[in-house]
Scaffold this motif. Structure first.
Motif, PDB file in Angstrom:
ATOM      1  N   LYS A  67       0.841  -1.196   0.000  1.00 58.81           N
ATOM      2  CA  LYS A  67       0.000   0.000   0.000  1.00 58.81           C
ATOM      3  C   LYS A  67       0.877   1.247   0.000  1.00 58.81           C
ATOM      4  O   LYS A  67       2.053   1.214   0.392  1.00 58.81           O
ATOM      5  N   ALA A  68       0.283   2.362  -0.433  1.00 61.68           N
ATOM      6  CA  ALA A  68       1.041   3.612  -0.537  1.00 61.68           C
ATOM      7  C   ALA A  68       1.099   4.370   0.782  1.00 61.68           C
ATOM      8  O   ALA A  68       1.914   5.287   0.940  1.00 61.68           O
ATOM      9  N   THR A  69       0.231   4.005   1.721  1.00 61.10           N
ATOM     10  CA  THR A  69       0.250   4.652   3.036  1.00 61.10           C
ATOM     11  C   THR A  69       1.637   4.543   3.664  1.00 61.10           C
ATOM     12  O   THR A  69       2.323   3.533   3.509  1.00 61.10           O
ATOM     13  N   ARG A  70       2.044   5.598   4.379  1.00 65.03           N
ATOM     14  CA  ARG A  70       3.333   5.555   5.069  1.00 65.03           C
ATOM     15  C   ARG A  70       3.157   5.922   6.537  1.00 65.03           C
ATOM     16  O   ARG A  70       2.173   6.539   6.924  1.00 65.03           O
ATOM     17  N   ARG A  71       4.166   5.555   7.314  1.00 70.98           N
ATOM     18  CA  ARG A  71       4.075   5.707   8.763  1.00 70.98           C
ATOM     19  C   ARG A  71       5.376   6.284   9.314  1.00 70.98           C
ATOM     20  O   ARG A  71       6.469   5.847   8.938  1.00 70.98           O
TER      21      ARG A  71
ATOM     22  N   PRO B 154       7.250  13.065  21.395  1.00 76.88           N
ATOM     23  CA  PRO B 154       5.996  13.305  22.111  1.00 76.88           C
ATOM     24  C   PRO B 154       4.852  13.629  21.149  1.00 76.88           C
ATOM     25  O   PRO B 154       5.088  13.977  19.984  1.00 76.88           O
ATOM     26  N   PRO B 155       3.607  13.549  21.613  1.00 76.55           N
ATOM     27  CA  PRO B 155       2.459  13.867  20.753  1.00 76.55           C
ATOM     28  C   PRO B 155       2.515  15.270  20.158  1.00 76.55           C
ATOM     29  O   PRO B 155       2.038  15.493  19.042  1.00 76.55           O
ATOM     30  N   SER B 156       3.103  16.228  20.876  1.00 75.33           N
ATOM     31  CA  SER B 156       3.178  17.601  20.365  1.00 75.33           C
ATOM     32  C   SER B 156       3.978  17.664  19.071  1.00 75.33           C
ATOM     33  O   SER B 156       3.642  18.424  18.150  1.00 75.33           O
ATOM     34  N   TYR B 157       5.020  16.863  18.978  1.00 78.37           N
ATOM     35  CA  TYR B 157       5.823  16.813  17.758  1.00 78.37           C
ATOM     36  C   TYR B 157       5.038  16.160  16.624  1.00 78.37           C
ATOM     37  O   TYR B 157       4.996  16.673  15.501  1.00 78.37           O
ATOM     38  N   TYR B 158       4.405  15.031  16.925  1.00 77.49           N
ATOM     39  CA  TYR B 158       3.610  14.351  15.900  1.00 77.49           C
ATOM     40  C   TYR B 158       2.482  15.249  15.397  1.00 77.49           C
ATOM     41  O   TYR B 158       2.180  15.278  14.205  1.00 77.49           O
ATOM     42  N   ARG B 159       1.873  15.981  16.306  1.00 74.57           N
ATOM     43  CA  ARG B 159       0.775  16.872  15.913  1.00 74.57           C
ATOM     44  C   ARG B 159       1.268  17.952  14.954  1.00 74.57           C
ATOM     45  O   ARG B 159       0.631  18.233  13.929  1.00 74.57           O
ATOM     46  N   ALA B 160       2.408  18.570  15.263  1.00 78.71           N
ATOM     47  CA  ALA B 160       2.949  19.633  14.416  1.00 78.71           C
ATOM     48  C   ALA B 160       3.349  19.104  13.044  1.00 78.71           C
ATOM     49  O   ALA B 160       3.075  19.735  12.012  1.00 78.71           O
ATOM     50  N   LEU B 161       3.992  17.939  13.013  1.00 78.28           N
ATOM     51  CA  LEU B 161       4.430  17.382  11.738  1.00 78.28           C
ATOM     52  C   LEU B 161       3.237  16.919  10.903  1.00 78.28           C
ATOM     53  O   LEU B 161       3.198  17.141   9.689  1.00 78.28           O
TER      54      LEU B 161
ATOM     55  N   SER C 261      -5.531  13.548   3.976  1.00 76.99           N
ATOM     56  CA  SER C 261      -5.610  13.067   5.349  1.00 76.99           C
ATOM     57  C   SER C 261      -4.256  12.618   5.905  1.00 76.99           C
ATOM     58  O   SER C 261      -3.547  11.820   5.286  1.00 76.99           O
ATOM     59  N   VAL C 262      -3.927  13.168   7.078  1.00 77.65           N
ATOM     60  CA  VAL C 262      -2.751  12.744   7.846  1.00 77.65           C
ATOM     61  C   VAL C 262      -3.184  12.707   9.303  1.00 77.65           C
ATOM     62  O   VAL C 262      -3.691  13.696   9.824  1.00 77.65           O
ATOM     63  N   THR C 263      -3.023  11.591   9.960  1.00 75.92           N
ATOM     64  CA  THR C 263      -3.466  11.460  11.344  1.00 75.92           C
ATOM     65  C   THR C 263      -2.274  11.181  12.253  1.00 75.92           C
ATOM     66  O   THR C 263      -1.240  10.673  11.810  1.00 75.92           O
ATOM     67  N   TYR C 264      -2.431  11.532  13.524  1.00 72.08           N
ATOM     68  CA  TYR C 264      -1.361  11.276  14.481  1.00 72.08           C
ATOM     69  C   TYR C 264      -1.944  10.712  15.770  1.00 72.08           C
ATOM     70  O   TYR C 264      -3.131  10.874  16.071  1.00 72.08           O
ATOM     71  N   SER C 265      -1.094  10.045  16.504  1.00 75.61           N
ATOM     72  CA  SER C 265      -1.449   9.515  17.816  1.00 75.61           C
ATOM     73  C   SER C 265      -0.214   9.622  18.698  1.00 75.61           C
ATOM     74  O   SER C 265       0.798  10.202  18.294  1.00 75.61           O
ATOM     75  N   GLU C 266      -0.264   9.063  19.872  1.00 74.67           N
ATOM     76  CA  GLU C 266       0.891   9.109  20.761  1.00 74.67           C
ATOM     77  C   GLU C 266       2.060   8.290  20.228  1.00 74.67           C
ATOM     78  O   GLU C 266       3.199   8.476  20.657  1.00 74.67           O
ATOM     79  N   SER C 267       1.785   7.389  19.296  1.00 76.49           N
ATOM     80  CA  SER C 267       2.844   6.502  18.804  1.00 76.49           C
ATOM     81  C   SER C 267       3.405   6.905  17.448  1.00 76.49           C
ATOM     82  O   SER C 267       4.397   6.340  16.996  1.00 76.49           O
ATOM     83  N   GLY C 268       2.781   7.881  16.764  1.00 76.60           N
ATOM     84  CA  GLY C 268       3.330   8.273  15.475  1.00 76.60           C
ATOM     85  C   GLY C 268       2.322   8.923  14.552  1.00 76.60           C
ATOM     86  O   GLY C 268       1.253   9.370  14.978  1.00 76.60           O
ATOM     87  N   ILE C 269       2.676   8.960  13.260  1.00 81.15           N
ATOM     88  CA  ILE C 269       1.868   9.622  12.236  1.00 81.15           C
ATOM     89  C   ILE C 269       1.558   8.627  11.128  1.00 81.15           C
ATOM     90  O   ILE C 269       2.439   7.886  10.681  1.00 81.15           O
TER      91      ILE C 269
END
Length: 255
Positions: free
Chosen positions: A206-210, A216-223, A234-242
């Motif tokens: 699949k073309a989706t990437r991770r 921290p979540p603050s970094y994932y949220r900004a990126l 669509s780009v989603t984030y959680s405590e474990s990544g993007i």
């Protein structure tokens, strides 16, 4: 103050044994250099109310390290108030530290170890465009990019621009530089592409990437917000990544 960094902050990356604020030494040096050539160190020191032993080497041609760094950065247009070729290249190098690089905590020398040919080209071009050139070191098939000249000064400037120093961990990398919010759209897209190209895990089916690492979540949220904004997908984030959707990856030209 430039779009990415300012001379006061760069000066303060240096320490002075007898002055708390190193930028004071920069201003003292400039004031001393405005005196006539025949002015004595005693006269200048008395009027500026600083030690004569500080002034005397300046009159003999010596410069404080902070002054030399500011002069080099100024000559290379790093303090520009506009998004020039140089300041955009600085931005790419700063983002590259987050994505695939590091800055030594002692010595401030930056290096980048991109895993893709495209990422390597982007960073090599950026090093050329900021005016320091590129030095490539290869060890165990790993190509490491170094500034050809002025490495410590560039590293200090990148730190002032928001790049992390030392080991990158959840406590040292908590967000992205604020100047990214006001950067030109094309530059934001270039930086988003660099992050995804160098940091994201690709899947065979699949073309989706991770993107995931010790952040921290603050970094994932900004990126995630950056990538979503430049792709309008669509780009989603959680405590474990993007998670970068296939449509977002395609919008960046990576699938």
């Amino acid at each position: 103050m430039g779009v990415i960094l300012n001379e006061e902050a760069v000066a303060r990356t240096y320490a002075h044994q007898s002055v708390a604020d190193t930028y004071d030494v920069v201003e003292q040096y400039r004031a001393a250099m405005r005196y006539p050539d025949d002015a004595s160190s005693t006269h200048i020191a008395r009027e500026l109310e600083i030690p004569r032993g500080r002034v005397r080497p300046w009159l003999d041609g010596a410069k404080p390290d902070a002054v030399r760094a500011i002069e080099i950065a100024t000559a290379k247009n790093w303090f520009s108030n506009d998004w020039t070729q140089e300041t955009q290249a600085l931005a790419v190098l700063c983002a590259g530290v987050f994505a695939c690089g590091s800055i030594e905590k002692q010595g401030y020398r930056p290096t980048w170890t991109p895993e893709t040919a495209q990422g390597r080209t982007q960073l090599e071009t950026a090093l050329e465009n900021v005016g320091v050139g590129v030095r490539v070191e290869t060890e165990d098939r790993t190509r490491e990019l170094w500034p050809g000249t002025h490495g410590s000064i560039l590293g200090r400037c990148l730190m002032v621009a928001g790049a992390p120093t030392g080991n990158k961990t959840a406590t040292t990398v908590t967000s992205l530089p604020q100047w990214l919010d006001d950067a030109p759209a094309q530059l934001r897209e270039t930086i988003a592409e660099l992050f995804v190209r160098e940091r994201a895990i690709a899947f065979e089916d699949k073309a989706t990437r991770r993107i995931q690492s010790a952040r921290p979540p603050s970094y994932y949220r900004a990126l995630a917000a950056l990538i979503e904004d430049v792709t309008d997908e669509s780009v989603t984030y959680s405590e474990s990544g993007i998670t970068i959707s296939a449509d977002a990856v395609r919008a960046l030209g990576l699938a």
